[in-house]
Design an enzyme around this catalytic site. Structure first.
Site, PDB file in Angstrom:
ATOM      1  N   GLU A  45       0.959  -1.222  -0.027  1.00 26.01           N
ATOM      2  CA  GLU A  45      -0.226  -0.099  -0.081  1.00 26.01           C
ATOM      3  C   GLU A  45       0.845   1.216   0.004  1.00 26.01           C
ATOM      4  O   GLU A  45       1.994   1.158   0.306  1.00 26.01           O
ATOM      5  CB  GLU A  45      -1.001  -0.033   1.305  1.00 26.01           C
ATOM      6  CG  GLU A  45      -2.036  -0.964   1.194  1.00 26.01           C
ATOM      7  CD  GLU A  45      -2.922  -0.961   2.344  1.00 26.01           C
ATOM      8  OE1 GLU A  45      -3.820  -1.782   2.425  1.00 26.01           O
ATOM      9  OE2 GLU A  45      -2.559  -0.563   3.475  1.00 26.01           O
ATOM     10  N   CYS A  54      -1.125  -4.640  -6.084  1.00 31.33           N
ATOM     11  CA  CYS A  54      -1.594  -5.822  -5.458  1.00 31.33           C
ATOM     12  C   CYS A  54      -0.918  -7.137  -5.581  1.00 31.33           C
ATOM     13  O   CYS A  54       0.195  -7.046  -6.373  1.00 31.33           O
ATOM     14  CB  CYS A  54      -2.938  -6.165  -6.664  1.00 31.33           C
ATOM     15  SG  CYS A  54      -4.397  -5.022  -6.470  1.00 31.33           S
ATOM     16  N   GLU A  56      -0.929  -9.765  -6.448  1.00 27.12           N
ATOM     17  CA  GLU A  56      -1.199 -10.955  -7.629  1.00 27.12           C
ATOM     18  C   GLU A  56      -0.224 -10.117  -8.914  1.00 27.12           C
ATOM     19  O   GLU A  56       0.417 -10.961  -9.498  1.00 27.12           O
ATOM     20  CB  GLU A  56      -2.523 -11.116  -8.190  1.00 27.12           C
ATOM     21  CG  GLU A  56      -3.524 -11.686  -7.277  1.00 27.12           C
ATOM     22  CD  GLU A  56      -4.136 -10.246  -6.106  1.00 27.12           C
ATOM     23  OE1 GLU A  56      -3.576  -9.480  -5.699  1.00 27.12           O
ATOM     24  OE2 GLU A  56      -5.521 -10.390  -6.419  1.00 27.12           O
ATOM     25  N   CYS A  88      -8.713  -8.878  -8.049  1.00 29.87           N
ATOM     26  CA  CYS A  88      -9.329  -7.650  -8.731  1.00 29.87           C
ATOM     27  C   CYS A  88      -9.447  -7.843 -10.271  1.00 29.87           C
ATOM     28  O   CYS A  88      -8.609  -8.534 -10.739  1.00 29.87           O
ATOM     29  CB  CYS A  88      -8.834  -6.247  -8.381  1.00 29.87           C
ATOM     30  SG  CYS A  88      -7.393  -5.835  -8.780  1.00 29.87           S
ATOM     31  N   CYS A  91      -5.914  -7.248 -11.821  1.00 27.18           N
ATOM     32  CA  CYS A  91      -5.226  -8.357 -11.725  1.00 27.18           C
ATOM     33  C   CYS A  91      -5.539  -9.471 -12.654  1.00 27.18           C
ATOM     34  O   CYS A  91      -4.797 -10.113 -13.305  1.00 27.18           O
ATOM     35  CB  CYS A  91      -5.052  -8.797 -10.261  1.00 27.18           C
ATOM     36  SG  CYS A  91      -4.178  -7.608  -9.139  1.00 27.18           S
TER      37      CYS A  91
END
Length: 130
Positions: A45, A54, A56, A88, A91
């Protein structure tokens, strides 16, 4: 289409290294490449939300950096609204670009529950290379 224990363990270990000071939602991922390597990624983050990454995509990008392509993608994350957290849309799109519609994706919880599907099932009408 269950993921093997080694990939889930690698994703769970990557989850422990996630940097999630804002959401506390720790995620880790692992990719098995066409060369047989297992590469991982962790959520990172940032106070500037658009700069976050992310788990992934971090793992998928690592496969490219290693000169390989993903054959299997595993995500380990807490449930979202009581359901197993799937990747998401961003990804899924990156996975489709790099691994194709038959790439197997497994999402698992830290408690060991899991669901698997191909990208063809998860993103049936996603944009694809010609």
């Amino acid at each position: 289409m269950a993921a093997d224990d080694a990939l889930i363990a690698a994703a769970a270990q990557a989850r422990e290294r996630a940097y999630a000071p804002y959401s506390g939602f720790r995620m880790g991922a692992a990719v098995r490449t066409d060369a047989g390597e297992v590469l991982t990624g962790a959520l990172v983050e940032n106070v500037s939300l658009g700069l976050a990454m992310c788990a992934e995509r971090a793992a998928l990008f690592a496969s490219v950096a290693a000169g390989a392509r993903p054959e299997r993608l595993v995500l380990v994350a807490p449930r979202t609204d009581g359901r197993i957290t799937m990747p998401c849309g961003a990804c899924l799109q990156v996975a489709l670009e790099l691994g194709g519609p038959d790439l197997e994706v497994t999402a698992a919880t830290p408690e060991g529950d899991e669901e698997s599907a191909t990208l063809r099932d998860l993103l049936p009408r996603g944009p694809r290379k010609g």
